[in-house]
Design a protein around this motif. Structure first.
Motif, PDB file in Angstrom:
ATOM      1  N   VAL A  81       0.849  -1.002   0.386  1.00  0.00           N
ATOM      2  CA  VAL A  81      -0.662   0.140  -0.325  1.00  0.00           C
ATOM      3  C   VAL A  81       1.040   1.464   0.314  1.00  0.00           C
ATOM      4  N   VAL A  82       1.745   1.287   0.949  1.00  0.00           N
ATOM      5  CA  VAL A  82       2.888   2.283   0.967  1.00  0.00           C
ATOM      6  C   VAL A  82       3.870   2.227  -0.288  1.00  0.00           C
ATOM      7  N   GLY A  83       4.282   1.544  -0.546  1.00  0.00           N
ATOM      8  CA  GLY A  83       4.956   1.790  -0.973  1.00  0.00           C
ATOM      9  C   GLY A  83       4.424   1.669  -2.795  1.00  0.00           C
TER      10      GLY A  83
ATOM     11  N   GLU B 135       2.531  -4.082  -7.088  1.00  0.00           N
ATOM     12  CA  GLU B 135       3.154  -4.146  -7.036  1.00  0.00           C
ATOM     13  C   GLU B 135       4.357  -4.823  -8.206  1.00  0.00           C
ATOM     14  N   SER B 136       3.635  -5.415  -8.809  1.00  0.00           N
ATOM     15  CA  SER B 136       4.739  -5.378 -10.452  1.00  0.00           C
ATOM     16  C   SER B 136       4.348  -4.376 -11.221  1.00  0.00           C
ATOM     17  N   LEU B 137       3.742  -3.047 -10.833  1.00  0.00           N
ATOM     18  CA  LEU B 137       3.533  -2.107 -11.528  1.00  0.00           C
ATOM     19  C   LEU B 137       4.265  -0.931 -10.949  1.00  0.00           C
ATOM     20  N   THR B 138       4.697  -1.236  -9.574  1.00  0.00           N
ATOM     21  CA  THR B 138       5.275  -0.627  -8.898  1.00  0.00           C
ATOM     22  C   THR B 138       6.532  -0.749  -9.355  1.00  0.00           C
TER      23      THR B 138
ATOM     24  N   ARG C 119      17.095  -8.832  -5.323  1.00  0.00           N
ATOM     25  CA  ARG C 119      15.258  -9.313  -4.841  1.00  0.00           C
ATOM     26  C   ARG C 119      14.943  -8.853  -4.001  1.00  0.00           C
ATOM     27  N   GLY C 120      14.521  -7.214  -4.246  1.00  0.00           N
ATOM     28  CA  GLY C 120      13.645  -6.299  -3.415  1.00  0.00           C
ATOM     29  C   GLY C 120      13.118  -7.349  -2.264  1.00  0.00           C
ATOM     30  N   SER C 121      12.496  -6.477  -1.226  1.00  0.00           N
ATOM     31  CA  SER C 121      10.880  -7.023  -0.427  1.00  0.00           C
ATOM     32  C   SER C 121       9.736  -6.875  -1.162  1.00  0.00           C
ATOM     33  N   GLY C 122      10.307  -5.868  -2.336  1.00  0.00           N
ATOM     34  CA  GLY C 122       8.312  -6.587  -2.921  1.00  0.00           C
ATOM     35  C   GLY C 122       8.593  -7.426  -4.178  1.00  0.00           C
ATOM     36  N   ILE C 123       9.436  -8.672  -4.288  1.00  0.00           N
ATOM     37  CA  ILE C 123       9.669  -9.819  -5.272  1.00  0.00           C
ATOM     38  C   ILE C 123       9.213 -10.423  -4.115  1.00  0.00           C
ATOM     39  N   VAL C 124      10.082 -10.248  -2.580  1.00  0.00           N
ATOM     40  CA  VAL C 124       9.859 -11.587  -1.395  1.00  0.00           C
ATOM     41  C   VAL C 124       8.471 -11.345  -1.166  1.00  0.00           C
ATOM     42  N   GLY C 125       8.088 -10.085  -1.058  1.00  0.00           N
ATOM     43  CA  GLY C 125       6.604 -10.138  -0.532  1.00  0.00           C
ATOM     44  C   GLY C 125       5.985 -11.014  -1.775  1.00  0.00           C
TER      45      GLY C 125
END
Length: 382
Positions: A185-187, A293-296, A334-340
């Motif tokens: 959400v925040v990202g 997250e992919s679009l971000t 590998r960022g936290s977004g991909i991990v999430g």
């Protein structure tokens, strides 16, 4: 089946139970020892010693919670000395048996087994010595009782340990879930605001109308981000606040997500295939967050100009493909977004891969089973 709660199913314990057991054992021992008084009510030295031993064993039991091992050894040795001196079969043995259960249920299985073995060996030695007080049957019965008590305590300790481990696992999963929601959400909101703010600064002098449009998008994006943030934090508050009226995040809001992404000067195309129908809420939310997250990442990290989103509604699987023409990421990062995103898919029993494409850009591929989430036991075995 409701989760096991050790607080509601705990055996009687605490100071009251300890005092009650010590008092009962001491009272019954006193009644038994009263049979040894002479006709004139006189006591003998042996009777006085057994009385003192019974009082000492019962008093030591009250210190069990503070010095469990020391009290265990003292009660076993004291009870053994009591039966060597006494000519009656008093119930003082209840005290070391209770200590054995307490040690085992508290996780001190090795000490409890050692004490039980000492008691069985001592009684067996008395039977072999032919004292007349005990025989082979008594040794067998005592061994059975001690084994049963130790086994019961071990089973109880295992159930409590499992309940505590399950509670920790559930709390960890909940923290991870909330962390993923906050990140997504925040990202996403902050990334869109950052991109639009940069665009507004560039166009402020040359194209004020475009700059105003970017600021309007920033305002709308920040409001949406705050609404999503309040919804996520409401899980932690547990207050009686009014439920949010905004629709929950899901593929029904995919058009809104695409619109906000296109305002960053990024072209997004969507292709839906298969038979669309209502999705389980967990699957619907996960699919939305993965695309979000992919679009971000495409806008913020990959700096893509074109993104293609494909959503296929299969009979058993929901398949997502998100591809962009950006610069991708460096190999090994590998960022936290991909991990999430990966954790979201794995929690639901699905799979997700995210990697640079051979011909440039970045691709995310996810498969989410429509059967729902896996059970906690299934996830803990992996």
């Amino acid at each position: 089946m409701p989760p096991f709660d050790p607080l509601r199913r705990r055996l009687p314990g605490g100071l009251r139970a300890e005092h009650a057991l010590a008092l009962v054992a001491l009272t019954l021992s006193a009644i038994a020892e009263g049979q040894r008084l002479g006709p004139d009510g006189r006591t003998t030295p042996a009777l006085v010693v057994t009385w003192l031993l019974a009082v000492a064993v019962c008093a030591a039991f009250l210190l069990r919670s503070r010095h469990p091992v020391a009290v265990g050894w003292f009660t076993v040795m004291g009870t053994g000395a009591y039966y060597l001196l006494s000519t009656v079969d008093g119930p003082l043995v209840l005290v070391p048996i209770a200590v054995l259960y307490a040690l085992t249920s508290g996780g001190r299985l090795r000490v409890a087994v050692t004490l039980a073995a000492v008691m069985i060996i001592a009684v067996g030695a008395g039977a072999l010595a032919g004292t007349g007080d005990v025989n082979g049957t008594a040794v067998f019965m005592l061994a059975g009782w001690l084994i049963a008590v130790v086994a019961l305590g071990a089973v109880w300790h295992g159930r409590v340990a499992y309940a505590e481990e399950e509670a920790v696992l559930r709390a960890t999963e909940e923290r991870l879930r909330i962390a993923r929601e906050l990140h997504d959400v925040v990202g996403h909101s902050m990334s869109m605001i950052n991109i639009q703010a940069s665009a507004a600064l560039r166009r402020l002098e040359k194209d004020p109308a475009k700059a105003a449009e970017a600021l309007t998008v920033i305002k709308a994006g920040s409001q949406e981000g705050l609404r999503e943030l309040r919804r996520t934090l409401g899980v932690l508050r547990h207050t009686q606040e009014e439920a949010p009226t905004a629709p929950a995040a899901g593929l029904s809001r995919l058009d809104e997500l695409i619109t906000s992404a296109t305002l960053t000067e990024m072209t997004v195309s969507v292709e839906r295939t298969g038979t669309e129908g209502p999705l389980p809420p967990t699957i619907d939310l996960a699919a939305f967050r993965i695309i979000q997250e992919s679009l971000t990442n495409a806008a913020r990290h990959s700096r893509a100009r074109h993104v293609r989103v494909r959503v296929h509604h299969g009979q058993d699987l929901l398949t997502l493909h998100i591809e962009d023409d950006g610069r991708g990421t460096r190999p090994g990062t590998r960022g936290s977004g991909i991990v999430g995103m990966t954790e979201r898919a794995r929690t639901l029993g699905g799979t997700l891969t995210a990697a640079p494409r051979a011909r440039g850009g970045f691709a995310v591929h996810a498969q989410l089973p429509l059967g729902g989430t896996r059970t906690l036991a299934e996830r803990s075995t992996q």
